[in-house]
Design an enzyme around this catalytic site. Structure first.
Site, mmCIF file in Angstrom:
data_model
loop_
_atom_site.group_PDB
_atom_site.id
_atom_site.type_symbol
_atom_site.label_atom_id
_atom_site.label_comp_id
_atom_site.label_asym_id
_atom_site.label_seq_id
_atom_site.Cartn_x
_atom_site.Cartn_y
_atom_site.Cartn_z
ATOM 1 N N LYS A 1 -2.742 -5.850 -19.593
ATOM 2 C CA LYS A 1 -2.422 -6.498 -18.314
ATOM 3 C C LYS A 1 -3.540 -7.448 -17.911
ATOM 4 O O LYS A 1 -3.296 -8.524 -17.407
ATOM 5 C CB LYS A 1 -2.200 -5.428 -17.242
ATOM 6 C CG LYS A 1 -1.799 -5.985 -15.884
ATOM 7 C CD LYS A 1 -0.414 -6.575 -15.941
ATOM 8 C CE LYS A 1 -0.033 -7.327 -14.681
ATOM 9 N NZ LYS A 1 0.949 -8.390 -14.988
ATOM 10 N N GLU B 1 6.820 -20.881 -20.640
ATOM 11 C CA GLU B 1 6.791 -19.544 -20.041
ATOM 12 C C GLU B 1 7.982 -18.705 -20.524
ATOM 13 O O GLU B 1 7.826 -17.515 -20.814
ATOM 14 C CB GLU B 1 6.771 -19.672 -18.509
ATOM 15 C CG GLU B 1 6.836 -18.362 -17.728
ATOM 16 C CD GLU B 1 5.676 -17.410 -17.979
ATOM 17 O OE1 GLU B 1 4.697 -17.787 -18.657
ATOM 18 O OE2 GLU B 1 5.775 -16.258 -17.520
ATOM 19 N N HIS C 1 10.141 -34.563 -33.062
ATOM 20 C CA HIS C 1 8.956 -34.780 -33.889
ATOM 21 C C HIS C 1 8.554 -33.509 -34.644
ATOM 22 O O HIS C 1 7.401 -33.381 -35.050
ATOM 23 C CB HIS C 1 7.795 -35.283 -33.031
ATOM 24 C CG HIS C 1 8.113 -36.565 -32.325
ATOM 25 N ND1 HIS C 1 8.252 -37.760 -32.984
ATOM 26 C CD2 HIS C 1 8.378 -36.823 -31.018
ATOM 27 C CE1 HIS C 1 8.569 -38.714 -32.109
ATOM 28 N NE2 HIS C 1 8.650 -38.159 -30.920
ATOM 29 N N TRP D 1 -3.814 -1.641 -1.181
ATOM 30 C CA TRP D 1 -3.784 -2.818 -2.030
ATOM 31 C C TRP D 1 -4.077 -3.963 -1.082
ATOM 32 O O TRP D 1 -3.225 -4.397 -0.323
ATOM 33 C CB TRP D 1 -2.416 -2.953 -2.686
ATOM 34 C CG TRP D 1 -2.450 -3.929 -3.793
ATOM 35 C CD1 TRP D 1 -2.828 -3.682 -5.081
ATOM 36 C CD2 TRP D 1 -2.149 -5.322 -3.735
ATOM 37 N NE1 TRP D 1 -2.781 -4.848 -5.806
ATOM 38 C CE2 TRP D 1 -2.373 -5.862 -5.017
ATOM 39 C CE3 TRP D 1 -1.723 -6.177 -2.727
ATOM 40 C CZ2 TRP D 1 -2.179 -7.204 -5.306
ATOM 41 C CZ3 TRP D 1 -1.535 -7.512 -3.016
ATOM 42 C CH2 TRP D 1 -1.760 -8.015 -4.303
ATOM 43 N N ASN E 1 0.854 -0.574 6.070
ATOM 44 C CA ASN E 1 1.220 -1.371 4.907
ATOM 45 C C ASN E 1 1.907 -2.615 5.460
ATOM 46 O O ASN E 1 2.812 -2.499 6.275
ATOM 47 C CB ASN E 1 2.178 -0.535 4.041
ATOM 48 C CG ASN E 1 2.758 -1.324 2.887
ATOM 49 O OD1 ASN E 1 2.256 -2.386 2.521
ATOM 50 N ND2 ASN E 1 3.823 -0.793 2.310
ATOM 51 N N GLY E 2 1.471 -3.806 5.056
ATOM 52 C CA GLY E 2 2.069 -5.034 5.578
ATOM 53 C C GLY E 2 0.996 -5.991 6.066
ATOM 54 O O GLY E 2 -0.185 -5.818 5.758
ATOM 55 N N GLU F 1 6.360 -11.937 -25.883
ATOM 56 C CA GLU F 1 5.546 -10.814 -25.425
ATOM 57 C C GLU F 1 6.284 -9.493 -25.495
ATOM 58 O O GLU F 1 5.719 -8.483 -25.910
ATOM 59 C CB GLU F 1 5.144 -11.020 -23.953
ATOM 60 C CG GLU F 1 4.002 -11.962 -23.723
ATOM 61 C CD GLU F 1 3.702 -12.108 -22.225
ATOM 62 O OE1 GLU F 1 2.527 -12.009 -21.868
ATOM 63 O OE2 GLU F 1 4.635 -12.328 -21.435
ATOM 64 N N CYS G 1 0.862 -1.183 0.000
ATOM 65 C CA CYS G 1 0.000 0.000 0.000
ATOM 66 C C CYS G 1 0.898 1.233 0.000
ATOM 67 O O CYS G 1 2.102 1.127 0.205
ATOM 68 C CB CYS G 1 -0.871 0.008 1.230
ATOM 69 S SG CYS G 1 -1.760 -1.529 1.466
ATOM 70 N N ARG H 1 1.149 1.859 -6.469
ATOM 71 C CA ARG H 1 1.358 0.788 -5.483
ATOM 72 C C ARG H 1 0.083 0.019 -5.166
ATOM 73 O O ARG H 1 0.118 -1.010 -4.505
ATOM 74 C CB ARG H 1 1.898 1.378 -4.179
ATOM 75 C CG ARG H 1 3.264 1.968 -4.313
ATOM 76 C CD ARG H 1 3.652 2.621 -3.016
ATOM 77 N NE ARG H 1 3.901 1.647 -1.982
ATOM 78 C CZ ARG H 1 5.090 1.165 -1.695
ATOM 79 N NH1 ARG H 1 6.136 1.553 -2.360
ATOM 80 N NH2 ARG H 1 5.247 0.292 -0.734
ATOM 81 N N LYS I 1 7.517 -15.177 -22.482
ATOM 82 C CA LYS I 1 8.121 -13.913 -22.037
ATOM 83 C C LYS I 1 8.850 -13.237 -23.197
ATOM 84 O O LYS I 1 8.713 -12.047 -23.416
ATOM 85 C CB LYS I 1 9.110 -14.117 -20.881
ATOM 86 C CG LYS I 1 8.534 -14.432 -19.534
ATOM 87 C CD LYS I 1 7.841 -13.291 -18.837
ATOM 88 C CE LYS I 1 6.408 -13.167 -19.188
ATOM 89 N NZ LYS I 1 5.373 -13.911 -18.671
#
Ligand code: G6P
Length: 610
Positions: A605, A483, A506, A74, A100-101, A490, A2, A27, A487
């Site tokens: 996103k 993945e 193959h 957040w 925050n935490g 993208e 946060c 944030r 990456k």
């Protein structure tokens, strides 16, 4: 993750803390609020949604107070609504806290405080701090002593700021695990979770270290330890520009998020491991052990990067929990009359919790009677609200479009769930303990992989002109090959393909020549020897081999053109380590090619359309 900002001085605090909040909005922005001291009272304003919603609610006439604290949230505990928004106040409404935490023992403290007559308004862990300070304040000489006393009782992480009517021009701030600083002005001072919130006003800051408390007033500030013994601190001059600061000094959010992975993995594990029992505990699974035992089949559904972590989850579930598991693209699952019933557990994996196809797939599963679980990063997102239960990733906001830290946290969350399901079935306590111990070591091992960044940066230089790159892996590292390729595609727009290493013969083997870099994910695991044979096949055709290998494994010294080492861990956890060099490789190649790393062309996103 946060944002916190506070001001004390001669100017109107509300305008300044709102301006700071806007700078911190990156944030997290699911709710926001502020508390001001005005005429000996605390005035609190909060709103769900972005900071603009709070500003609109406040209107043109801002509160007049000169001392205030503010927060953009957040969510980690409790839905992102107005009641759970910070600041939180005590019963008497005489003090306010932003945080925050995560307070890990909030549940026990809340019960104890409730028994002593405290009335809670929100579902947050933060509110316990307000009540603890309220209880201690009458018996102590000052606000800072009461705050220190409260902090002695909490476990977990915090960056906090507190105001109280008892000392109307003071802000008390403290840090353990969540960033916080004091910014020094002339006749005025600030507190903030990062410098971007206050840079427009001053560049002189004192960064708090863990276990430190600041007492901030307009004319002075003091830094103390938790026993309220005063400390000397140096003042730092911040020379960075604002945009760099928001990215924690990194050139892009993607790099910041890659580098944050020791911390994000730690946050996914926090409070969940039970080493003695060789299992895990979850707060929000909402499915009893008896019900979990009735599950006969698992379907995991997701999109994009989350789909890759689902594949790793399938391998884990079948190997350790021995439950038949399938992975479905959410966009396919929703339209193909899937076979699910009340004995099927359908797990949706999503960073955002908003991906339209994943949401629709889970709704479809629910309609057919399945139990649904979500592995979600964004608290209070649509999927998180609609599933029967879930596991939050707690990876913090992910801003870069290419998912990085959410992926490693998804793998960790899948491992936790597998452990839970496995221990209810065939997995022994000894095997369980092994997995718990290996999980606990992961953050440190991820840090070790990150030290390889300069080496990977150099390697990237040699690959910037590649037109195709092949990624190969087997077992748990086959999805990592997918993945790694995703990456690169993208963010660098180089064509890349991920393949199971043995399937290469193959088809893709036809593409291999001396212009084709092949990235092998080849840690020392159960299929290592097989992968070495596949590398031989590529070398025999002149391919350039980049190998991700286990530290100390010299078997590939001669075969691989480039080696990147990762530390040893259990087979099922190797993807958390082996993907990190691939994230860095894609990142550095894209940067060298001049691509917009954080916002690649055509991508979003969160894809909230079909
Ligand atoms: C988009 C993003 C990907 C992400 C995918 C699934 O395509 O660009 O990075 O993996 O959506 O998103 P989710 O939020 O459901 O994990």
């Amino acid at each position: 993750m946060c944002g916190i900002v506070g001001y004390t001085g001669p100017r109107q605090a509300a305008a300044l803390v709102l301006e700071g909040l806007r700078r911190l909005e990156y944030r997290g922005y699911d709710s926001a609020g502020l508390a001001l001291i005005e005429d000996g009272r605390i005035e609190v304003h909060k709103a769900a949604g972005k900071i603009s919603v709070l500003e609109k609610a406040l209107g043109a006439k801002l509160p007049a107070g000169h001392t205030g604290i503010a927060h953009t949230r957040w969510a980690t505990h409790g839905a992102p609504n107005t009641v759970n928004a910070h600041p939180h106040t005590d019963c008497g409404g005489t003090l306010a806290v932003v945080h925050n935490g995560i307070i890990e023992n909030a549940g026990a403290l809340r019960t104890a405080l409730g028994k002593r007559g405290h009335v809670f308004r929100s579902e947050t862990d933060t509110e316990v701090l307000a009540h603890l300070i309220e209880e201690l304040l009458p018996g102590t000489g000052s606000l800072v002593e009461a705050v220190a006393g409260a902090l002695h009782q909490v476990d977990g992480t915090y960056g906090i700021a507190v105001v109280s009517t008892r000392e109307p021009d003071t802000i008390v701030a403290a840090r353990r695990g969540s960033p916080l600083l004091v910014a020094i002005g002339s006749g005025e001072n600030f507190v903030a979770s990062d410098a971007s919130a206050v840079l427009a006003h001053t560049r002189s800051v004192v960064y708090l270290d863990d276990g430190e408390i600041a007492v901030v007033r307009p004319q002075d500030y003091r830094i103390l330890d938790l026993d309220t013994v005063e400390k000397e601190k140096t003042v730092t001059r911040v020379d960075w520009d604002l945009a760099t600061i928001e990215r924690g000094g990194h050139a892009h959010f993607m790099l910041k998020e890659i580098m944050e992975q020791p911390e994000s993995v730690r946050n996914t594990l926090r409070g969940r491991l039970l080493e003695e029992e060789g299992t895990v505990r979850f707060g929000g699974l909402n499915i009893s052990d008896e019900e979990l035992l009735k599950v006969q089949r698992i379907v995991i559904t997701a999109c994009g990067t989350s789909w890759h972590s689902a594949l790793i989850g399938e391998y884990m579930m079948e190997e350790l929990a021995r439950i038949p598991t399938e992975v479905e693209y959410a966009s396919e699952f929703r339209y193909r009359n899937p076979i699910v019933d009340e004995r099927t557990l359908v797990i949706g994996i999503s960073q955002s919790g908003e991906t339209a196809d994943t949401l629709a797939a889970l709704r479809e599963a629910k309609r057919r009677g399945a139990r649904t679980l979500g592995l979600i990063n964004v608290v209070g997102s649509t999927i998180a609200r609609e599933v029967d239960g879930g596991i939050y990733l707690h990876a913090g906001p992910e801003i870069g479009v290419a998912s990085t830290k959410a992926f490693t946290s998804q793998i960790v969350a899948m491992a936790l769930l597998t452990l839970k399901m496995g221990r209810l079935r065939a997995l022994s306590i000894l095997q369980g303990r092994d997995v718990v111990r290996a999980l606990a070591k992961l953050p440190e091992l991820v840090s070790r992989v990150l030290t390889k960044a300069p080496l990977i940066e150099q390697l990237a230089d040699r690959l910037i002109r590649a037109q195709n790159v092949l990624y190969l892996g087997r077992g748990y590292n086959f999805p990592v090959a997918l993945e790694g390729a995703l990456k690169l595609k993208e963010i660098s727009y180089i064509h890349a393909e991920g393949y199971p290493a043995a399937e290469m013969k193959h088809g893709p083997i036809a593409l291999i020549d001396d212009l084709m870099p092949v990235v092998f994910i080849a840690p020392k695991d159960g299929v290592h020897q097989k992968v070495v044979s596949n590398i031989e096949e590529v070398k025999a055709r002149g391919g350039r081999v980049i190998a991700i290998v286990t530290e100390g494994d010299t078997a590939l010294d001669k075969l691989a053109d480039h080696r990147i080492e990762i530390p040893e861990t259990l087979d099922l956890l190797t993807p958390v380590l082996s993907v990190v060099p691939l994230q860095l490789l894609a990142y550095y190649i894209a940067v060298r090619r001049g691509c917009n790393v954080d916002q690649p062309r055509n991508l979003a996103k969160s894809v909230t359309v079909e």
